[in-house]
Design a protein around this motif. Structure first.
Motif, PDB file in Angstrom:
ATOM      1  N   UNK A   1      38.337  -4.224  29.386  1.00 47.70           N
ATOM      2  CA  UNK A   1      37.297  -3.709  29.543  1.00 47.70           C
ATOM      3  C   UNK A   1      37.595  -2.848  28.191  1.00 47.70           C
ATOM      4  N   UNK A   2      36.559  -2.379  27.533  1.00 43.88           N
ATOM      5  CA  UNK A   2      36.977  -1.257  25.449  1.00 43.88           C
ATOM      6  C   UNK A   2      37.164   0.166  25.921  1.00 43.88           C
ATOM      7  N   UNK A   3      37.109   0.335  27.426  1.00 42.28           N
ATOM      8  CA  UNK A   3      38.327   1.470  27.552  1.00 42.28           C
ATOM      9  C   UNK A   3      37.965   0.877  29.614  1.00 42.28           C
ATOM     10  N   UNK A   4      39.011   2.559  29.603  1.00 49.22           N
ATOM     11  CA  UNK A   4      38.621   2.630  31.390  1.00 49.22           C
ATOM     12  C   UNK A   4      38.007   3.221  31.967  1.00 49.22           C
ATOM     13  N   UNK A   5      37.242   2.762  33.098  1.00 53.83           N
ATOM     14  CA  UNK A   5      36.649   4.323  33.768  1.00 53.83           C
ATOM     15  C   UNK A   5      36.832   5.096  33.804  1.00 53.83           C
ATOM     16  N   UNK A   6      37.955   5.493  33.826  1.00 53.02           N
ATOM     17  CA  UNK A   6      38.078   6.928  34.401  1.00 53.02           C
ATOM     18  C   UNK A   6      37.851   6.970  36.277  1.00 53.02           C
ATOM     19  N   UNK A   7      37.525   6.066  36.776  1.00 53.46           N
ATOM     20  CA  UNK A   7      37.821   6.442  38.389  1.00 53.46           C
ATOM     21  C   UNK A   7      38.018   4.695  38.799  1.00 53.46           C
TER      22      UNK A   7
ATOM     23  N   UNK B   1      39.701   1.956  40.432  1.00 57.44           N
ATOM     24  CA  UNK B   1      41.284   1.136  39.939  1.00 57.44           C
ATOM     25  C   UNK B   1      41.908   2.007  38.506  1.00 57.44           C
ATOM     26  N   UNK B   2      40.218   2.244  37.704  1.00 57.32           N
ATOM     27  CA  UNK B   2      41.249   2.653  36.142  1.00 57.32           C
ATOM     28  C   UNK B   2      42.349   1.607  35.521  1.00 57.32           C
ATOM     29  N   UNK B   3      41.251   0.351  35.621  1.00 60.46           N
ATOM     30  CA  UNK B   3      42.386  -0.606  34.635  1.00 60.46           C
ATOM     31  C   UNK B   3      41.524  -0.773  33.520  1.00 60.46           C
ATOM     32  N   UNK B   4      42.386  -1.345  32.643  1.00 66.01           N
ATOM     33  CA  UNK B   4      41.511  -1.854  31.837  1.00 66.01           C
ATOM     34  C   UNK B   4      40.990  -3.382  31.386  1.00 66.01           C
ATOM     35  N   UNK B   5      41.997  -3.792  32.925  1.00 65.84           N
ATOM     36  CA  UNK B   5      41.640  -5.711  32.566  1.00 65.84           C
ATOM     37  C   UNK B   5      41.307  -5.639  34.249  1.00 65.84           C
ATOM     38  N   UNK B   6      39.914  -6.918  33.993  1.00 64.22           N
ATOM     39  CA  UNK B   6      39.444  -6.563  35.653  1.00 64.22           C
ATOM     40  C   UNK B   6      39.757  -8.187  35.587  1.00 64.22           C
ATOM     41  N   UNK B   7      39.493  -9.332  37.109  1.00 65.59           N
ATOM     42  CA  UNK B   7      39.964 -10.139  37.256  1.00 65.59           C
ATOM     43  C   UNK B   7      41.379 -10.280  37.624  1.00 65.59           C
ATOM     44  N   UNK B   8      42.073 -11.368  37.221  1.00 66.94           N
ATOM     45  CA  UNK B   8      43.434 -12.554  37.371  1.00 66.94           C
ATOM     46  C   UNK B   8      44.401 -11.239  36.630  1.00 66.94           C
ATOM     47  N   UNK B   9      45.359 -10.568  37.698  1.00 69.97           N
ATOM     48  CA  UNK B   9      46.097  -9.952  37.528  1.00 69.97           C
ATOM     49  C   UNK B   9      46.946 -10.342  36.165  1.00 69.97           C
ATOM     50  N   UNK B  10      47.202  -9.758  35.327  1.00 67.13           N
ATOM     51  CA  UNK B  10      48.195  -9.463  34.178  1.00 67.13           C
ATOM     52  C   UNK B  10      49.315  -9.038  33.780  1.00 67.13           C
ATOM     53  N   UNK B  11      50.573  -9.863  34.597  1.00 69.96           N
ATOM     54  CA  UNK B  11      51.335  -8.821  34.433  1.00 69.96           C
ATOM     55  C   UNK B  11      52.470 -10.093  33.428  1.00 69.96           C
TER      56      UNK B  11
ATOM     57  N   UNK C   1      42.621  -7.201  22.306  1.00 72.13           N
ATOM     58  CA  UNK C   1      42.410  -7.442  23.824  1.00 72.13           C
ATOM     59  C   UNK C   1      44.369  -8.346  24.001  1.00 72.13           C
ATOM     60  N   UNK C   2      44.619  -8.700  22.543  1.00 69.98           N
ATOM     61  CA  UNK C   2      46.004  -9.308  23.160  1.00 69.98           C
ATOM     62  C   UNK C   2      46.756  -7.852  23.251  1.00 69.98           C
ATOM     63  N   UNK C   3      46.867  -6.707  21.998  1.00 67.21           N
ATOM     64  CA  UNK C   3      47.352  -5.647  22.342  1.00 67.21           C
ATOM     65  C   UNK C   3      47.547  -5.189  24.416  1.00 67.21           C
ATOM     66  N   UNK C   4      46.262  -5.189  24.540  1.00 68.39           N
ATOM     67  CA  UNK C   4      45.941  -5.006  26.358  1.00 68.39           C
ATOM     68  C   UNK C   4      46.964  -5.343  27.168  1.00 68.39           C
TER      69      UNK C   4
END
Length: 181
Positions: free
Chosen positions: A86-92, A94-104, A125-128
């Motif tokens: 996402x370009x920014x978190x939604x603020x509500x 799960x408030x994740x910036x990355x959706x879909x596959x867990x990135x870890x 995206x690279x930084x995130x």
């Protein structure tokens, strides 16, 4: 692939428009419009896979909205997972910036985008994903509009695979300064 992008997505405008990168150009390339047909999008994604060769990755994605269609179709074609930054978190929620596959930590990712001028969206995206511990294995794009992104990716040690360049479309390069040609 070049003819599809050139015929369906290239617009030669009377006046320059500002691109996301901040650069200006009379040549606007709308990859979403060019690849609106599912078969054309699949062809583009297969070309991306061919361009990256044997780069190993677990998940594919990038900054929304330029990466979304490629992430989804590449995940299907390559039998991998997809994610969207996402370009920014939604603020509500799960408030994740990355959706879909867990990135870890330990997840190998391929970053994608539709049209690159400076590489800014891919680097965002690279930084995130790096902050989440992922290992970026490379970046692929449908079109590179100039000469700015490749050295930037090389300096970061990120393999870079554009399917097409401005030369393929016969348009003026953009990047490294204002261009209104």
């Amino acid at each position: 692939m070049c003819s599809i992008v050139k015929e369906r997505g290239h617009l030669r405008l009377a006046e320059p428009v500002q691109l996301r990168s901040g650069e200006w150009s009379r040549d606007f390339v709308d990859a979403k419009r060019a690849l609106q047909d599912g078969a054309d999008l699949e062809t583009a994604c297969r070309a991306m896979l061919e361009a990256i060769g044997d780069v190993d990755f677990d998940a594919v994605g990038g900054l929304t909205l330029g990466a979304d269609q490629f992430a989804h179709v590449l995940a299907v074609v390559a039998r991998r997972k997809w994610f969207v930054v996402r370009k920014a978190t939604k603020g509500r929620g799960t408030d994740r910036r990355v959706e879909g596959a867990p990135i870890a930590p330990g997840v190998k990712v391929l970053l994608v985008d539709d049209v690159v001028t400076t590489g800014g969206s891919i680097f965002e995206a690279y930084d995130v994903v790096r902050a989440l511990g992922a290992e970026v294995r490379g970046a692929a794009t449908l079109l590179d509009r100039g000469e700015t992104a490749r050295p930037r990716f090389a300096a970061a040690g990120m393999p870079y695979f554009p399917v097409l360049t401005y030369r393929d479309l016969g348009i003026a390069p953009v990047g490294g300064g204002v261009s209104a040609t």
